[in-house]
Design an enzyme around this catalytic site. Structure first.
Site, PDB file in Angstrom:
ATOM      1  N   LEU A 387       2.562  10.101  -2.296  1.00 26.31           N
ATOM      2  CA  LEU A 387       1.959   8.928  -1.673  1.00 26.31           C
ATOM      3  C   LEU A 387       1.278   8.120  -2.770  1.00 26.31           C
ATOM      4  O   LEU A 387       0.797   8.683  -3.754  1.00 26.31           O
ATOM      5  CB  LEU A 387       0.923   9.341  -0.624  1.00 26.31           C
ATOM      6  CG  LEU A 387       1.412  10.096   0.613  1.00 26.31           C
ATOM      7  CD1 LEU A 387       0.225  10.495   1.483  1.00 26.31           C
ATOM      8  CD2 LEU A 387       2.400   9.267   1.421  1.00 26.31           C
ATOM      9  N   ASP A 388       1.226   6.800  -2.598  1.00 28.51           N
ATOM     10  CA  ASP A 388       0.466   5.970  -3.533  1.00 28.51           C
ATOM     11  C   ASP A 388      -0.960   6.485  -3.625  1.00 28.51           C
ATOM     12  O   ASP A 388      -1.510   7.015  -2.652  1.00 28.51           O
ATOM     13  CB  ASP A 388       0.421   4.521  -3.053  1.00 28.51           C
ATOM     14  CG  ASP A 388       1.746   3.805  -3.241  1.00 28.51           C
ATOM     15  OD1 ASP A 388       2.596   4.324  -3.961  1.00 28.51           O
ATOM     16  OD2 ASP A 388       1.906   2.717  -2.646  1.00 28.51           O
ATOM     17  N   MET A 389      -1.574   6.296  -4.773  1.00 27.91           N
ATOM     18  CA  MET A 389      -2.959   6.722  -4.955  1.00 27.91           C
ATOM     19  C   MET A 389      -3.867   6.140  -3.863  1.00 27.91           C
ATOM     20  O   MET A 389      -4.768   6.825  -3.355  1.00 27.91           O
ATOM     21  CB  MET A 389      -3.453   6.284  -6.334  1.00 27.91           C
ATOM     22  CG  MET A 389      -4.863   6.743  -6.674  1.00 27.91           C
ATOM     23  SD  MET A 389      -5.338   6.207  -8.334  1.00 27.91           S
ATOM     24  CE  MET A 389      -6.921   7.035  -8.532  1.00 27.91           C
TER      25      MET A 389
END
Length: 551
Positions: A387-389
């Site tokens: 997942l994106d940060m």
């Protein structure tokens, strides 16, 4: 002329920033917002610019303190505005490529002269006539020689038939006939070879000159570009000066990209340093419509681009007390990682917003590092997907190499179901729908993605509106809450599909790349459906976002 502007309205109630803006991730300081508002009002008065401004342009403001302690602001635009790079209200370029008597314009005109000469030669009637005659005669030569070969083949067949019945004298006549035909073919080949070579020589007179001019153009253009990059001698707060070639030599691309040094941020800092003023805060904002591929919204603030400005600003900010990069702040180092589901083969964790999925360049904790410490005996890569940060939500973690391979295969075959929930900054009229906008990275501003129907990879998302609006504490919150089911897994897919005008045209709240920064990105991976690699049972794991508690 002095480009320093003093605020039209009092700023006595606004405190000065403690540190200078970190330009790649920031919330604009109130002084920058006030300055941007004044720039916007000025732009609104320039009737002759409105057509160009509607197409969209990036502007920037820099809050400075003079040697006398006065606080004001500078304004700049990226690139060219209204066909010029100098305007009364804005700071000048670092180097003026439009200086009429300057070396760049003189050499540029010489290169333009080469272009005109190439175009003249390519359009020359004699050149076109020679090329056409060469093409026509080449075809004719092939036809003539093929006709001769055809007649020779037919004559040979006839001679072979006659040889069994003719006398010795007649046989010798047949041999002479064969030799004559072979000699004739040889003569014709030589004739056409010489004839076509003559025509080719006429063509090459033009093409040799065209290629020579192209080579000269390439050499002079490359030399001029290098010369130009060396004229951009960028200062920093310590008074140190480095040109663009020097600043980019250690980057992946090795050479500066076109337009480097002409963005608003470098212009602003350079002018402040030249005048001995102290930079206090900076912001860049978009004015006008969004470009076709990029996502820009009128009046929104954006971080500096890393491709063009990264190496430049890294140098120019040296000597200033700059804010920390928020992405390198380990906000979750002491927080416990929530495990939503676990068995002997795998676990599902709830990644908090602001935590990396896998280790990055900085020493910031990640899900991978955390589960490695929690399960030292596990084998294989463990983290199955990312997942994106900035995104929170469910992530699958495998405890063995075999389970990891099985789960990754499910992702590759798109049999894993993922569902996200997001708060959008805008009204989505269609209650549900299907989005297909192909994406590719922006090489000059990673990790930003752009829509590209030619070179982009397929990106497909289904969405459904869950509800509209809401209030908390008497204040209206974001207008639209949506559920996303991505059918592909491209970088920033949901963020771009939300924000792009051809998508939902409503960026996710808190998306500083494609919308407005907030306390977090309001995007959460709330559901995972997959087949258990060991038991074969279809698993469904769900974790609500809890956004209502955050807003």
């Amino acid at each position: 002329m002095n480009k320093l502007h003093y605020f039209a309205d009092s700023i006595s109630l606004l405190s000065l920033p403690e540190k200078f803006t970190y330009p790649f991730h920031y919330t604009p300081h109130p002084l920058c917002v006030a300055a941007a508002g004044e720039v916007g009002r000025y732009l609104s008065t320039k009737g002759e610019w409105q057509g160009e401004l509607r197409k969209g342009k990036m502007f920037g403001v820099l809050i400075v303190r003079t040697g006398e302690g006065e606080v004001g602001y500078l304004a700049a635009f990226s690139g060219i505005l209204a066909g010029k790079n100098r305007h009364t209200y804005f700071v000048p370029p670092v180097y003026d490529v439009q200086e009429p008597d300057g070396f760049f314009r003189i050499e540029e005109e010489q290169i333009s002269g080469i272009n005109r000469r190439i175009e003249e030669l390519q359009a020359d009637v004699r050149y076109k006539d020679c090329k056409q005659r060469l093409a026509d005669e080449t075809i004719l030569a092939g036809q003539v020689l093929d006709d001769i070969r055809g007649r020779m083949k037919a004559a040979k067949v006839e001679r072979d038939r006659l040889r069994s019945t003719v006398t010795r004298v007649d046989s010798e006549q047949l041999i002479r006939e064969s030799q004559f035909q072979k000699a004739e073919l040889k003569r014709q080949k030589q004739y056409w070879k010489d004839h076509l070579a003559s025509l080719q020589a006429e063509v090459e007179v033009f093409e040799t000159e065209i290629e020579r001019l192209k080579a000269e153009r390439k050499t002079r253009s490359a030399a001029l570009q290098q010369w130009l990059f060396k004229q951009f001698r960028m200062l920093n707060a310590r008074g140190e000066e480095r040109d663009l070639c020097n600043l980019f030599k250690d980057t992946v691309q090795k050479t500066p990209p076109a337009g480097a040094g002409e963005c608003a941020a470098p212009k602003l800092l350079q002018y402040a340093y030249r005048n001995g003023w102290q930079p206090l805060a900076m912001a860049e904002f978009w004015w006008g419509d969004s470009p076709k591929n990029e996502i820009r919204r009128h009046g929104y603030y954006y971080p500096a681009c890393k491709g063009k400005c990264g190496p430049i600003l890294k140098h120019m900010l040296q000597g200033l007390d700059v804010e920390e990069n928020p992405l390198e702040t380990d906000v979750h180092r002491d927080a416990e990682l929530e495990i939503v589901y676990e068995d002997e083969s795998l676990l599902v964790v709830n990644k908090p917003a602001g935590m990396l999925s896998v280790p990055g360049k900085s020493d910031v904790d990640s899900v991978y590092q955390r589960v490695r410490r929690m399960y030292p005996g596990a084998t294989g890569p463990m983290v199955v997907h990312r997942l994106d940060m900035a995104t929170s939500g469910l992530m699958l973690v495998a405890k063995t190499k075999e389970v990891h391979q099985n789960l990754q295969a499910q992702f590759k075959n798109r049999t894993v179901c993922k569902r996200y929930v997001a708060w959008l900054d805008g009204i989505v009229e269609e209650k549900e729908g299907h989005l297909e906008l192909p994406l590719r990275p922006d090489p000059e501003d990673r990790p930003r993605q752009v829509v590209d129907v030619v070179h982009g990879k397929p990106a497909v998302t289904d969405y459904r509106v869950l509800r509209y609006g809401g209030c908390k504490g008497g204040l209206r919150t974001t207008p639209t809450v949506v559920s996303f089911v991505p059918k592909t897994g491209r970088t920033h897919q949901l963020r771009v599909h939300s924000a792009h005008p051809l998508g939902l045209n409503a960026p996710i709240v808190g998306d500083e790349l494609y919308g407005k920064k907030a306390d977090r990105l309001y995007l959460h991976a709330e559901y995972l459906g997959f087949t258990h690699p060991v038991s074969g049972v279809y698993m469904e794991v769900e974790k609500e976002a809890g956004f209502d508690d955050l807003l």
